[in-house]
Design a protein around this motif. Structure first.
Motif, short mmCIF file in Angstrom:
data_model
loop_
_atom_site.label_atom_id
_atom_site.label_comp_id
_atom_site.label_asym_id
_atom_site.label_seq_id
_atom_site.Cartn_x
_atom_site.Cartn_y
_atom_site.Cartn_z
N GLU A 39 40.94 49.97 36.56
CA GLU A 39 39.78 50.83 36.43
C GLU A 39 40.22 52.08 35.68
O GLU A 39 41.25 52.67 36.02
CB GLU A 39 39.22 51.23 37.79
CG GLU A 39 38.01 52.15 37.67
CD GLU A 39 37.48 52.61 39.02
OE1 GLU A 39 36.42 52.10 39.42
OE2 GLU A 39 38.14 53.46 39.65
N ASP A 96 46.74 42.17 33.50
CA ASP A 96 46.85 41.05 34.42
C ASP A 96 47.52 41.65 35.66
O ASP A 96 48.71 41.99 35.62
CB ASP A 96 47.71 39.94 33.82
CG ASP A 96 47.81 38.71 34.70
OD1 ASP A 96 47.27 38.73 35.83
OD2 ASP A 96 48.44 37.73 34.29
N ASP A 97 46.83 42.05 36.67
CA ASP A 97 45.50 41.65 37.08
C ASP A 97 44.48 42.73 36.65
O ASP A 97 44.32 42.94 35.47
CB ASP A 97 45.45 41.43 38.59
CG ASP A 97 46.25 40.19 39.02
OD1 ASP A 97 46.37 39.25 38.23
OD2 ASP A 97 46.75 40.17 40.15
N GLY A 98 43.83 43.40 37.58
CA GLY A 98 42.70 44.26 37.27
C GLY A 98 43.04 45.71 37.04
O GLY A 98 44.17 46.16 37.24
N TRP A 102 45.78 50.40 38.06
CA TRP A 102 46.04 48.99 37.77
C TRP A 102 46.59 48.34 39.03
O TRP A 102 47.29 49.01 39.82
CB TRP A 102 47.05 48.88 36.63
CG TRP A 102 47.61 47.51 36.43
CD1 TRP A 102 47.04 46.49 35.70
CD2 TRP A 102 48.84 47.00 36.94
NE1 TRP A 102 47.86 45.38 35.74
CE2 TRP A 102 48.96 45.68 36.50
CE3 TRP A 102 49.84 47.53 37.74
CZ2 TRP A 102 50.04 44.87 36.83
CZ3 TRP A 102 50.93 46.74 38.07
CH2 TRP A 102 51.03 45.43 37.61
N GLY A 104 35.83 51.89 32.14
CA GLY A 104 36.17 50.48 32.00
C GLY A 104 36.70 49.98 33.32
O GLY A 104 37.39 50.70 34.03
N THR A 160 44.56 45.68 28.05
CA THR A 160 44.96 44.31 28.31
C THR A 160 45.68 44.34 29.65
O THR A 160 46.66 45.07 29.79
CB THR A 160 45.90 43.78 27.21
OG1 THR A 160 45.22 43.86 25.96
CG2 THR A 160 46.31 42.35 27.46
N LYS A 178 37.85 46.07 35.47
CA LYS A 178 37.95 44.62 35.68
C LYS A 178 38.50 44.46 37.08
O LYS A 178 39.64 44.86 37.37
CB LYS A 178 38.88 43.98 34.64
CG LYS A 178 39.08 42.50 34.83
CD LYS A 178 37.84 41.69 34.52
CE LYS A 178 38.20 40.21 34.51
NZ LYS A 178 37.10 39.35 34.70
N THR A 179 37.70 43.93 37.98
CA THR A 179 38.07 43.92 39.40
C THR A 179 38.93 42.74 39.82
O THR A 179 39.44 42.73 40.93
CB THR A 179 36.82 43.98 40.29
OG1 THR A 179 35.98 42.86 39.96
CG2 THR A 179 36.07 45.28 40.07
N SER A 180 39.10 41.75 38.96
CA SER A 180 39.99 40.63 39.29
C SER A 180 40.33 39.88 38.01
O SER A 180 39.67 40.02 36.99
CB SER A 180 39.32 39.68 40.28
OG SER A 180 38.19 39.08 39.68
N THR A 184 42.29 38.57 34.62
CA THR A 184 42.86 39.23 33.45
C THR A 184 41.76 39.82 32.59
O THR A 184 40.60 39.45 32.69
CB THR A 184 43.70 38.24 32.61
OG1 THR A 184 42.83 37.19 32.16
CG2 THR A 184 44.83 37.64 33.43
N TYR A 185 42.16 40.75 31.72
CA TYR A 185 41.21 41.40 30.82
C TYR A 185 41.92 41.69 29.51
O TYR A 185 43.09 42.09 29.49
CB TYR A 185 40.72 42.72 31.44
CG TYR A 185 39.71 43.45 30.58
CD1 TYR A 185 38.37 43.12 30.63
CD2 TYR A 185 40.11 44.47 29.72
CE1 TYR A 185 37.43 43.79 29.85
CE2 TYR A 185 39.18 45.14 28.94
CZ TYR A 185 37.85 44.79 29.01
OH TYR A 185 36.93 45.45 28.23
#
Length: 167
Positions: A114, A110-112, A157, A130, A108, A132-134, A136-137
């Motif tokens: 790897e 906020d922000d991205g 992060w 895993g 989880t 998320k490049t931008s 939230t996740y």
């Protein structure tokens, strides 16, 4: 077992206090975390954490709602929740002792972020598990360990502005 004498996650957080906002990207985070840094760094913190459950908020004094899925978050190490909490990058390193088979990881953020694993923490050919490049996740992903063993994991992060948390 066998991974060392100091259990936990090795955490390194850096922050750049620029007059202009930096890019909100994994590439920018890697530039901040590089040795030597490719972007000027104003704050560096190194610590060991038993769990990864951080927020930019002052804890435990900030009232709910809590960031993420779990209570008892800690303020990001070295940061001032009353000051600037933007333009942060964090690297989390750990050896995980995994049995062979499927493992579910959750992030989880906020922000991205790897999450990678390879032959070493700095393996340029590490497998991205895993990302998320931008934005939230809040999700999970499965990882298959083909053989039991100690696996090096590296999580990067990054935070640009607004809310910030990582679990």
């Amino acid at each position: 077992p066998g991974s060392g004498r100091d259990p936990g996650f090795s955490v390194r957080l850096v922050q750049s206090l620029q007059n202009q906002p930096l890019a909100n990207s994994l590439a920018r985070a890697e530039q901040q975390l590089a040795t030597p840094p490719q972007i000027p760094i104003d704050l560096t913190t190194n610590t060991t954490a038993r769990v990864i459950n951080f927020t930019q908020r002052l804890v435990p004094d900030d009232p709910p709602p809590a960031d993420g899925n779990f209570e008892d978050a800690a303020t990001f190490p070295g940061t001032d929740p009353f000051g600037n909490t933007d333009d942060i990058a964090m690297e989390v390193l750990a050896y995980l002792d995994l049995p062979a088979g499927r493992h579910t990881f959750g992030v989880t953020s906020d922000d991205g972020f790897e999450l990678r694993s390879g032959a070493s923490f700095t393996d340029p050919n590490a497998l991205v598990l895993g990302v998320k490049t931008s934005g939230t996740y809040n999700g999970t992903f499965d990882v298959i360990a083909e053989a039991a063993g100690l696996y090096p994991f590296r999580l990067v992060w990054f935070e640009r502005g607004g809310g910030a948390h990582l679990e």
